[in-house]
Every structure is written in C-alpha cells, then in structure tokens.
Write a protein that holds these residues in place. Structure first.
Motif, short mmCIF file in Angstrom:
data_model
loop_
_atom_site.label_atom_id
_atom_site.label_comp_id
_atom_site.label_asym_id
_atom_site.label_seq_id
_atom_site.Cartn_x
_atom_site.Cartn_y
_atom_site.Cartn_z
N SER A 93 50.82 82.34 52.09
CA SER A 93 51.32 81.44 50.81
C SER A 93 50.91 79.75 51.51
N GLY A 94 52.07 79.49 49.54
CA GLY A 94 51.77 77.97 49.78
C GLY A 94 53.27 77.41 50.96
N ALA A 95 54.05 77.72 51.33
CA ALA A 95 55.02 77.79 52.35
C ALA A 95 54.57 77.79 53.61
N ASN A 98 52.00 75.15 53.81
CA ASN A 98 52.81 73.40 53.65
C ASN A 98 53.01 73.79 55.46
N PHE A 127 58.40 69.91 45.50
CA PHE A 127 58.70 71.25 45.75
C PHE A 127 57.86 71.90 46.60
N HIS A 128 58.28 71.77 47.92
CA HIS A 128 57.31 72.63 48.66
C HIS A 128 57.07 73.97 48.92
N GLY A 129 58.26 74.75 49.02
CA GLY A 129 58.31 76.29 49.17
C GLY A 129 59.77 75.71 49.52
N GLU A 179 52.81 66.16 45.74
CA GLU A 179 52.01 67.17 44.75
C GLU A 179 50.72 65.48 44.45
N ASP A 184 57.26 72.64 40.20
CA ASP A 184 58.61 72.87 39.78
C ASP A 184 59.59 71.90 39.30
N ASP A 212 49.92 68.32 48.35
CA ASP A 212 50.18 69.53 48.24
C ASP A 212 49.28 70.26 46.42
N ILE A 214 49.38 73.37 45.97
CA ILE A 214 49.37 74.75 45.54
C ILE A 214 49.81 75.20 44.10
N GLN A 215 50.34 74.47 43.33
CA GLN A 215 50.02 74.56 41.82
C GLN A 215 48.92 74.18 41.18
N LYS A 241 48.54 79.69 45.16
CA LYS A 241 49.12 80.43 43.74
C LYS A 241 47.27 80.99 43.81
#
Ligand SMILES: *Cc1c(COP(=O)(O)O)cnc(C)c1O
Length: 389
Positions: A93-95, A98, A127-129, A179, A184, A212, A214-215, A241
């Motif tokens: 997962s993303g969290a 990170n 937002f990082h998780g 990011e 988010d 980051d 992730i998105q 993601k």
C-alpha cells in the motif's frame, strides 16, 4: 457492522468495464475517478485479468523467505523506466511504501555514520497515509485528533516559505518529503522551480529528497513519474495506487546513495511483492511505460483541461479555479460543497471524488477516449447547471 471511519457514497458498484461502472440496480456511470487514481488502465482490462488469473492457477504465496522471480523482473522493469533509481522494495500500500521510504532515509544516514539524522521536513496540505508516523508527517489536525501525541520526527512547513524550510533544517534533519503534485490536499502542483530549490537545498546540506508519487505517479501526468516534468531527481520515491491498477501493491525506488542501506532483516512485509501483485504490476507497467501511451495521456488530458477551463468560464460563480496536470485535475469550488457536487455527479452518471479545500477531483482512467471526455463534459455541464439553480 463496520467501524465508522468511512461514510461511503451510494450506489454500490458491482461491475466495471473500461471506463464504465455499473451499480447493483443496473445503472451505468462514467468513471472520472479510477477509485482514487488507481485504475489507470480502466476496469477489467483483458491483459491484466489474464496476468492475474494465470498466476492464480500457479501459486499464490511463497513468503519472502524464498526467492520470487517476478519481483526481480518487476524491479528491472521499474528501474529501466526510472533512471534515478537502482533498487526497489515492494509492499502492499501507499502508507507502507512511505513508512519504508522514511525508514530507508534514516537508515541511509545511519549507514553513513550520521545516526542522529532522523527528522523529516514535510509541507502543509500534504497527505502521506494514515499510520501513526504518516499522520504526524502531514500534520493535519483532523487526521491527528484523538490519537495521542503526534509521533516525533517531523517538521511541517508552508510550501512556499524559504525561511521556514531553512529554519526547520538542523543537524538532526535526514530528509525532505514532498508530493510533486499534492493530491488529497487539494490538487496543488508544486512549481518546478520549487522542486529544483528543494533539490539544491538537500544537496547543499546532505539531505535526502523524498518524492511521494503515490497519487501523481504511474503515468497520471503523461510521464511515468510527475517529477520528470521538472527534471528534478529524488533520492527515494514511493509509489502505490496506479501501480497495480487495483491490486494492492506499493513500491519504494532508491537512488544509488540509498540502495545498500537496508541489510537482511532490516525491514519486511509478509505479502510485499507477492506473486499475484507482481504479475499484475508487470502487465500494468508494460503499458504505462510505452511512449505512445504516455503521449496519448498528454494529448487527451490537454483536451480535458481545455474543456474544463471553458466550463469554469461559463460557471465562474460555482467553479473558482481548475488546476492540476495530466489526468490529475481539480475543480476548486467557489460555493456549495464538493460533497454536494459528487452526489449531483452520481445523479448524472458521473463518478468523481472530493478532496480537501472544497475541491472536486477528476482522475479518469488514463485510457479514457476523446468521446468519453466529451460525454463527461456534457454531464459536468448539467451538474453545474443543476447546482447553480
Ligand atoms: C493515497 C495516498 C497515500 C496512502 O496510500 P494508501 O495506499 O491509502 O496507504 C499516500 N500518499 C499519497 C500522495 C496518496 O495519495
């Protein structure tokens, strides 16, 4: 019952095909969300279905006590498309990505004889998780409330404040985490010169620059990684993601400086890099790294942006601003709520998602066609008219 941490919208989607979602009553919707920037290749993609089902018939789980060949293949594929990096860690997962990235940053300084360097500078609206460390990293009061004292080790500063950034850095600082496009937090594109400045500061002070993605990564902007547009290389990058198109997977990519910092036993994950995820990631990456696919994303997302800017001009009292890059776009609302907009969109057969700052996020599958973009725009027009009345 379920714990009350989610407050889901209805309908319930039971089928997805390409960019079309079907709910339990048989109504269809155009997907302008991809989950949240996850299903970049749309739903039920035949190649991905094949990759997953073939592996499902062979072997599901072996654990990381044993060699998993697909992990190496997947890493080579990622690295071939990511010239800054030379090693990969897979998780779910993303969290988790990170968390691993932050541990690797600390461990890099430790291995360089600087164990006192453990702090990370982060930015407002990040937002990082949702782990204890990552809610402390982003520093958002709403996400920290009721969970005790925020974990130590993070210094959160405004994005555009040089003084605050430099003041936050001291002999205990290990890294700067950002990011390249905040998701988010409201779809804020970090200006390329800002990323270059962060790179320069990190180089001068011996810090690690952590992206980051992730998105914003996984081809969402028309490059595999969003930072490619700014020409700034990170030391570490986290992905999740869109990487597995809906199969849970995360990854950390490490530049040469960090690639040997983890020793056996340092870190791990039971499911990380499992065979099912790896086959799907391989098939996904094959498409996301294809230059003509990426050019298609650039061209079609430019079309969507032009349309959205015209929509904004027609409805300037409702939509204050359109912002973002590629297929990571946001409508910042001047009035009403993003929540209300999402509900009205569902009513019109369009799936979008809200985020902070009263912003509606548009994150369609990267495979969306020009015709579907036009169709989505017709629906957005109706939504704006309905809300403005
Ligand atoms: C979604 C997201 C995360 C967290 O990923 P999870 O898979 O939900 O743990 C971290 N950073 C960014 C930028 C994200 O968008």
């Amino acid at each position: 019952m379920l714990l009350k941490n989610y407050d889901p919208f209805y309908p319930a989607f039971v089928k997805g095909e390409g960019r079309t979602l079907t709910d339990s009553k048989g109504n269809t919707y155009l997907d302008f969300a991809s989950g949240v920037a996850v299903s970049g290749l749309g739903h039920s993609d035949p190649e991905l279905v094949r990759a997953l089902s073939q592996q499902a018939k062979n072997i599901w789980h072996v654990s990381n006590f044993f060699h998993i060949e697909a992990q190496e293949e997947c890493a080579e594929q990622l690295l071939a498309a990511s010239p800054f990096a030379q090693a990969v860690f897979f998780c779910n997962s993303g969290a988790e990505a990170n968390e691993a990235m932050l541990k690797l940053a600390r461990r890099t300084h430790y291995s360089e004889g600087q164990p006192q360097r453990y702090r990370t500078v982060t930015f407002h609206n990040a937002f990082h998780g949702r782990t204890l460390a990552l809610i402390a990293a982003a520093g958002k009061a709403e996400h920290l409330e009721g969970f005790g004292p925020p974990m130590d080790g993070f210094d959160c500063v405004p994005l555009d404040d040089d003084r605050a950034l430099l003041d936050a850095i001291d002999e205990e600082t290990a890294a700067v985490l950002i990011e390249p496009i905040q998701g988010d937090g409201g779809i804020h594109v970090v200006p390329p010169e800002r990323l270059r400045f962060l790179r320069q500061v990190c180089d001068e002070k011996g810090l690690l620059l952590l992206f980051d993605e992730i998105q914003c990564g996984c081809a969402r902007t028309g490059r595999l990684w969003a930072h490619e547009w700014a020409g700034v290389k990170p030391d570490l990058l986290s992905s999740a993601k869109g990487l597995g198109n809906g199969i849970p997977v995360g990854a950390v990519l490490a530049a040469p400086r960090c690639k040997n910092a983890f020793a056996p036993g340092c870190h791990g994950s039971t499911y990380g890099g499992n065979t099912l995820a790896m086959q799907v990631v391989k098939a996904t990456l094959k498409r996301l790294t294809d230059p003509s696919f990426l050019d298609g994303v650039v061209a079609r997302s430019a079309l969507l942006l032009r349309h959205l800017e015209a929509l904004q001009r027609r409805h300037s009292r409702l939509i204050a601003e359109v912002r973002g890059m590629g297929f990571m776009l946001g409508l910042a609302l001047a009035r009403g709520s993003a929540q209300q907009f999402v509900l009205q969109a569902l009513h019109e057969g369009l799936v979008v998602v809200p985020c902070s700052g009263n912003v509606v996020r548009l994150l369609p599958p990267l495979t969306i066609t020009e015709q579907e973009i036009e169709q989505g725009l017709e629906r957005l027009e109706k939504i704006c008219v309905a809300i403005s009345q």
